[in-house]
Enzyme design. Structure first.
Site, short mmCIF file in Angstrom:
data_model
loop_
_atom_site.label_atom_id
_atom_site.label_comp_id
_atom_site.label_asym_id
_atom_site.label_seq_id
_atom_site.Cartn_x
_atom_site.Cartn_y
_atom_site.Cartn_z
N SER A 287 14.95 -36.78 13.05
CA SER A 287 14.13 -35.56 12.93
C SER A 287 13.88 -35.01 14.32
O SER A 287 13.97 -35.73 15.31
CB SER A 287 12.78 -35.88 12.29
OG SER A 287 11.93 -36.50 13.24
N ASP A 288 13.53 -33.74 14.40
CA ASP A 288 13.02 -33.24 15.68
C ASP A 288 11.63 -33.87 15.90
O ASP A 288 11.04 -34.45 14.97
CB ASP A 288 12.97 -31.71 15.70
CG ASP A 288 12.97 -31.19 17.15
OD1 ASP A 288 12.61 -31.94 18.07
OD2 ASP A 288 13.31 -30.01 17.34
#
Ligand code: BGC
Length: 770
Positions: A287-288
């Site tokens: 994920s960011d």
């Protein structure tokens, strides 16, 4: 209830001893990972899905075992760490990882998008080189430096298509075109990872970001909603991600935005149906930073729910949210997810570690001798200068350029003698103080440095407080009570008077103005994309001296430059040039290098035209790009439709003349090949490089298509007076698009095949596909 029974059934299936199946095709790796996973508890497996940064970045000298993230690591609850590039600190962290129960090595990530310690121009600048072998070498150089400092995973390439210059992160990507974006994505991935599946110790994993569609944030406001249909994303946005996956990118980073009402980090259509099932991606998705916990604010559930949804949609690793490590076990116990869901993600991360060679040698990338020798070398700096020479777009020139080396030159502006601002956005490992300033570059190039005067001329912005906030914004994030010192002590009027006085004594003014690095990049959207106010005031005062002015523009995004286009004698858009900025800019200013870069984003006349992109559709009421306003047509009352500078545009110190386009045949069978040929003559008296561009237009199609679509380009050296024949080898494959049913097809009929120096000035031939 059904869900519960399903969980029990899956659990029983797994008791057979086999964890989630792998289709890697590598029996030895599968055996190794099966064996390892059979010894891991569920908690151990979940630990591999956790990623954190470590405070201190380059400045951290030692590992602090009181740090929460280090405690997690020592408890076996960490799969990787990022944000550190001190090889000694990384070695210590790896030691700790190896002392945990399973002794699984960590992967180490870092944001490296335009070089590591040797900083290249920002990615948007580099895209204007249209030079794929050179970009591959940029990535290769960064990989060598990164791996020498302990990094085995770079958060690059950033391949988000962006059509809106208000979005600050347009600086990090490759512009508005999906075809060019796809070619660049491949070049970067191959440069970082190498061309085969084996990593030597100078090759690193890529992390393609931000998946997906982050660049289409509504109104250019960072992190904002994306509102696009599936056909549009397939034709206009997805190609760079797809191409990166096809050449074997090791990982992807899921983006902050939503698509179709589902945040990207839990969007199964994006993460699984497209990325894995359509593009064949085999690596893992991280994920960011905090993107999982941000799904709570998106409004689709609490941390436990969004973590479960993300995992099941195809997200494998959670960066900074503690959603996976904090809630997945509970979700498993409650039957919300299965152990197979966890195994799948864990296996992908272990596979990445295996492929990197970390199980054979966890210290493969942790060699302090390399850090001392292979980073920020004279050779890599020389290459950075060469790259920067190819990334400056000459937007206007009335003949004042190239400058004479014996002229009296006034170098003015807040970016003229500003080393650190040359690095540009996301350059956390740069040797900022050692960047070559524009003033220095000019002094090094001229016959007599005493003929060069300097004045700062203005603040960046009239709002000094905002300027401070921008400069120290990052510190404020970690230390809310931090009170920045005022950026300016000299009054604006004093600075301007000094600049005007020096300009009056000169033959020519070089005005170095534009955005500083904090005015673009992440969290730096702008609603007004002109040169900041204080600097425009400076330009106006300089204009009043009557001296010729060369505007050297530092920017991370297209700006509105109407006044400058009318009033400046030359505009050289240098973006942010990196370590060797001043030298490379002087090389172009004095004509030692002939500029060749061409825009990869349209430059609007007014912010109200945004989003603005060359590959737009027609309307039912089309209107000529430069035609004046007509009621009831698709146009504006106050501005023509055309951009100020179109996609593909850029001047040279020489001129090129294009012939008509010759096709190998007027007709081609669907599935067949054809060529398009032009001759290009260098009609000036300087050798130059020209970027020859090929566009197509499907005249009639079952659903609407853009007025032009780039399908080929060639960058060629053409000597003064020389004529070169340029041939594009094409097939009907190059004429395909995603139709309304999302099938990728070439529909028979007429196509315009256009070739030219930019997206506006093309010559056309007609091709019929039978
Ligand atoms: C950015 C990413 C970056 C990550 C880790 C995020 O805020 O969106 O591009 O890779 O931080 O630093």
């Amino acid at each position: 209830m059904k869900k519960f029974l399903y969980t029990i059934a899956m659990g029983a299936a797994l008791l057979g001893g086999c964890t989630s199946a792998s289709n890697s095709g590598d029996a030895e790796m599968d055996r190794f990972i099966n064996d390892l996973m059979s010894k891991m508890s569920v908690e151990d497996k979940i630990g591999q899905l956790n990623l954190h940064s470590y405070a201190g970045f380059r400045s951290a000298e030692k590992v602090n075992t009181d740090d929460e993230n280090v405690k997690q690591l020592m408890a076996g609850q960490m799969g990787g760490m990022y944000g550190i590039s001190n090889v000694n600190v990384l070695r210590e962290l790896q030691d700790l990882a190896l002392q945990t129960k399973n002794g699984i090595p960590l992967i180490f990530g870092l944001d490296i998008i335009h070089g590591h310690e040797t900083v290249f121009p920002i990615p948007l600048a580099m895209s204007t080189s249209w030079n794929m072998p050179m970009l591959e070498k940029v990535a290769r150089t960064a990989a060598v430096e990164a791996s020498a400092t302990g990094i085995n995973w770079v958060y690059s390439p950033m391949v988000d298509i962006a059509r809106d210059a208000r979005w600050g992160r347009i600086a990090e990507g490759n512009g508005e075109d999906p075809y060019l974006g796809g070619e660049i994505a491949k070049a970067y991935v191959l440069g970082y990872q190498g061309h085969d599946a084996v990593y030597d110790s100078t090759e690193v994993m890529t992390c393609v970001k931000h998946y997906a569609l982050y660049g289409a944030a509504e109104a250019g406001r960072d992190y904002n909603t994306v509102n696009l249909g599936r056909q549009e994303i397939m034709n206009g946005f997805m190609r760079p991600y797809a191409e990166a996956a096809k050449v074997g990118a090791a990982s992807f980073m899921s983006s902050f935005n939503e698509f179709e009402g589902i945040p990207a980090s839990s969007n199964k259509y994006l993460l699984t149906d497209l990325l894995r099932d359509t593009y064949g991606f085999k690596g893992f998705v991280v994920s960011d930073a905090t993107a999982v916990i941000e799904e709570v604010a998106h409004g689709i559930g609490d941390l436990q729910e969004v973590s479960a949804r993300s995992l099941q949609a195809g997200l494998d690793m959670d960066m900074n949210s503690d959603g996976f490590v904090g809630t997945l076990k509970k979700s498993l116990d409650e039957g919300r997810i299965t152990e197979a869901d966890i195994d799948k993600a864990c296996r992908r991360i272990l596979e990445a570690k295996y492929k990197l060679g970390l199980f054979q040698d966890p210290y493969k990338y942790l060699n302090p001798d390399r850090a001392a020798k292979e980073v920020f070398t004279a050779e890599s700096r020389a290459f950075a200068r060469q790259v920067a020479q190819e990334c400056q777009v000459l937007l206007k020139n009335n003949g004042v350029l190239p400058l004479k080396k014996n002229a009296r030159i006034a170098v003015v502006g807040p970016l003229a003698d500003n080393a650190s601002e040359m690095s540009g956005t996301w350059s956390m490992s740069s040797h900022a103080d050692e960047n070559v300033t524009i003033l220095q570059g000019i002094k090094d190039a001229v016959s007599n440095p005493n003929n060069v005067s300097y004045a700062e001329g203005s603040w960046f912005l009239n709002d000094a407080q905002l300027e401070s906030d921008l400069k120290y914004g990052l510190i404020g994030l970690f230390m809310p009570d931090f009170k920045p010192a005022p950026v300016h002590t000299t009054p604006k009027a004093t600075l301007m008077a000094e600049a005007v006085a020096k300009a009056r004594q000169a033959d020519v003014i070089v005005a170095c103005v534009g955005e500083n690095a904090m005015m673009n990049g992440e969290g730096a959207s702008r609603a007004d994309i002109s040169i900041p106010d204080a600097q425009v005031e400076l330009l106006k005062a300089l204009k009043a001296t009557g001296k010729p002015i060369v505007l050297v523009l530092n920017t991370g995004r297209p700006l509105t430059l109407n006044w400058e286009d009318e009033n400046m004698d030359a505009i050289l858009n240098t973006w942010s040039q990196g370590s060797e900025a001043g030298h490379a800019i002087a090389d172009v200013l004095f004509g030692d290098v002939n500029p060749s870069a061409k825009l990869t984003t349209s430059f609007p006349r007014a912010v109200g035209q945004l989003p603005l992109y060359y590959n737009h559709k027609n309307t039912g009421r089309p209107h000529g790009d430069y035609e004046k306003y007509v009621k009831f047509r698709s146009n504006y009352i106050d501005v023509v439709n055309a951009p100020l500078y179109p996609f593909g545009y850029g001047l040279s110190y020489t001129t090129f003349e294009y012939s008509d386009v010759q096709l190998s045949a007027a007709e081609v069978a669907n599935g067949g090949n054809f060529t398009a040929t032009v001759t290009v003559k260098n009609t000036g008296n300087m050798d130059g490089k020209e970027i020859v561009q090929l566009y197509i237009h499907d005249v009639v199609s079952t659903s609407t298509r853009p007025v032009k679509e780039l399908r080929g380009f060639q960058k060629v050296d053409i000597k003064a007076g020389e004529t070169k024949t340029i041939t594009f080898e094409l097939s009907t494959e190059d004429l395909k698009y995603y139709n309304h049913e999302l099938q990728y097809v070439c529909e028979p009929g007429d196509f315009e095949i256009m070739v030219g120096p930019n997206s506006r000035d093309v010559k056309t031939a007609l091709l019929t596909v039978k």
